[in-house]
Design a protein around this motif. Structure first.
Motif, short mmCIF file in Angstrom:
data_model
loop_
_atom_site.label_atom_id
_atom_site.label_comp_id
_atom_site.label_asym_id
_atom_site.label_seq_id
_atom_site.Cartn_x
_atom_site.Cartn_y
_atom_site.Cartn_z
N VAL A 37 -41.69 -22.41 5.20
CA VAL A 37 -41.45 -22.59 3.77
C VAL A 37 -40.22 -23.46 3.53
N ASN A 38 -39.16 -23.24 4.30
CA ASN A 38 -37.94 -24.03 4.09
C ASN A 38 -38.15 -25.50 4.42
N ILE A 39 -38.93 -25.79 5.48
CA ILE A 39 -39.23 -27.18 5.79
C ILE A 39 -40.04 -27.80 4.68
N ASP A 52 -44.38 -19.04 -2.65
CA ASP A 52 -43.87 -19.03 -1.28
C ASP A 52 -42.35 -18.90 -1.24
N ARG A 53 -41.65 -19.48 -2.23
CA ARG A 53 -40.18 -19.39 -2.25
C ARG A 53 -39.71 -17.96 -2.41
N CYS A 54 -40.44 -17.19 -3.23
CA CYS A 54 -40.08 -15.79 -3.43
C CYS A 54 -40.51 -14.92 -2.26
N VAL A 55 -41.64 -15.26 -1.65
CA VAL A 55 -42.16 -14.44 -0.56
C VAL A 55 -41.15 -14.33 0.58
N ILE A 56 -40.49 -15.45 0.94
CA ILE A 56 -39.57 -15.39 2.08
C ILE A 56 -38.28 -14.65 1.75
N GLY A 104 -48.67 -17.85 14.22
CA GLY A 104 -47.45 -17.25 14.75
C GLY A 104 -46.17 -17.95 14.37
N ALA A 105 -46.24 -18.97 13.51
CA ALA A 105 -45.03 -19.68 13.11
C ALA A 105 -44.14 -18.80 12.24
N ASP A 106 -42.86 -19.06 12.27
CA ASP A 106 -41.87 -18.33 11.48
C ASP A 106 -42.04 -18.72 10.01
N ILE A 107 -42.35 -17.76 9.16
CA ILE A 107 -42.65 -18.05 7.75
C ILE A 107 -41.45 -18.66 7.03
N TYR A 108 -40.25 -18.28 7.45
CA TYR A 108 -39.04 -18.79 6.80
C TYR A 108 -38.87 -20.27 7.08
#
Length: 425
Positions: A247-249, A172-176, A240-244
């Motif tokens: 993942v950051n949270i 997930d860290r790389c995906v964003i 619909g949540a912001d993927i960034y």
């Protein structure tokens, strides 16, 4: 016009994967056959062969990297004349982090002994050593080829940066970070075993799922979405949540009340908290919107706009004397003075400040500030108390301990700073 990922890029990364995979597999077979519970003795006998094996693999990876940039520039129609010739020998003289390659690989026996110290049987300790070696070899191989590519991009003035490309499967860290464009002199963020890559470009010329986090997310099965992002986080993104933000949270934790007011950062509930209490899908979506996860259209790069190329938080956005000049000079030249605090990252500043405070404290004076401060000339130096010295030493020790605990996860710029400050890691 948005193009598909260049075929030269696909071909290059397939080749790199083959070289890295074969090298790591051969290294594992070598350790499986010859590393015994007599750790030191068996290691000393197999070490030369392992070094030769990894060195050969790195040479092949570096040689392949040399041809990559010209091929992808030609395919994408970009002009990027080099100013010189890349010498791969310079990238093979040491491990990518600057230390001796043999010293790095020697940590395999340390891992085995630590495992025994934790109460594991010798066979389990050997498995742990092999697992660590496989991960390290894969990381070394990827970092070697990435270093050659980064240098080749740097020596082509018209190529102002690169786009980050996923090499699935990805975390997930790389995906964003997929599809994000970086300046040519920005370091490549990676974790152990990360095999994400560069696409040289003055703008984003890659358009398939490898450079769009949402395209990649939706290309996964539901099972893989849950495995990579976590069930609640994946459900939030689907709704619909912001993927960034999701993942950051997940990696950084919830924000403060102040950051929520200023930036709309979620600070009360994680997606997991929301799905536990929502009850209905409609209520879950409402809470995701209220908490700041659903922020607008799901678009590559995010939809929360801000000062993307500011001068940073230090010196009130560059207003302090010398701050803006230092930042602009670093951007224009691509060369950053590693000891200039104005251009340091947050991690670099923490280490730098801790070391400077420690040095000043050791002279018997309490460090009021880091570097020159106009107020200092009107204030008499204060002798440091034992309690203040203990606090400063503890802060310094904590920073050094973090470096030594996870050297493979520490950015190269921080390790370089540590060496310049005389800190042994």
């Amino acid at each position: 016009m948005i193009l598909a990922t260049p075929e030269a890029t696909r071909t290059y990364y397939r080749t790199q994967q083959q070289i890295a995979g074969k090298t790591a597999s051969a290294a594992d077979r070598l350790l499986r056959r010859r590393l015994t519970d007599d750790f030191d003795s068996s290691w000393s006998r197999l070490r030369p062969d392992l070094l030769a094996l990894v060195s050969t693999g790195r040479a092949a990876a570096a040689a392949s990297a040399i041809d990559y940039i010209p091929a992808v520039l030609d395919e994408t129609g970009q002009r990027g004349d080099p100013t010189g010739v890349i010498d791969t020998a310079g990238f093979l003289a040491t491990a990518p982090d600057g230390r001796d390659l043999g010293t790095l690989l020697d940590e395999a026996t340390i891992r085995a002994k630590q495992a025994v110290g934790r109460g594991l049987a010798a066979t389990e300790a050997l498995t742990a050593a092999r697992r660590w070696t496989t991960g390290t070899v894969l990381t070394v191989m990827a970092d070697t080829s990435r270093g050659v590519v980064a240098a080749d991009i740097a020596q082509r003035p018209t190529i102002t940066g690169y786009v980050r490309m996923l090499n699935p499967p990805s975390c997930d860290r790389c995906v964003i970070l997929a599809g994000k464009w970086f300046r040519w002199n920005e370091g490549f963020q990676r974790h152990p075993r990360c095999d994400c890559r560069h696409i040289p470009a003055s703008e984003d010329v890659a358009g398939d799922y490898r450079t769009d986090p949402y395209e990649y997310f939706h290309s996964l099965s539901t099972e893989d979405q849950y495995r990579i992002f976590g069930k609640s986080n994946a459900r939030a993104i689907t709704e619909g949540a912001d993927i960034y933000r999701v993942v950051n949270i997940n990696t950084r934790g919830l924000g403060t009340v102040k950051s929520a007011r200023k930036y709309g950062t979620p600070h009360r509930m994680t997606p997991d908290d929301i799905f536990k209490v929502a009850g209905t899908r409609t209520n879950a979506i409402r809470l995701l919107e209220r908490e700041g996860y659903i922020t607008g259209p799901q678009v590559r790069g995010g939809n929360i706009l801000g000062q993307r190329e500011g001068l940073g938080q230090f010196g009130k956005g560059g207003k302090a004397r010398g701050a803006s000049d230092a930042v602009r000079a670093a951007r224009e030249t691509g060369v950053r003075d590693p000891l200039n605090r104005y251009t340091m990252t947050a991690a670099e500043r923490r280490l730098y400040d801790a070391k400077i405070r420690m040095d000043i404290a050791n002279t018997g004076v309490f460090p009021r500030s880091i570097g020159a401060n106009s107020a200092d000339k009107y204030v008499r130096p204060q002798p440091i108390t034992d309690r203040q010295l203990q606090t400063i030493r503890q802060q310094y020790d904590d920073e050094v301990r973090k470096l030594r605990a996870n050297p493979e996860r520490t950015p190269e710029s921080v390790r370089t700073l540590a060496r310049l400050l005389g800190i042994n890691i």
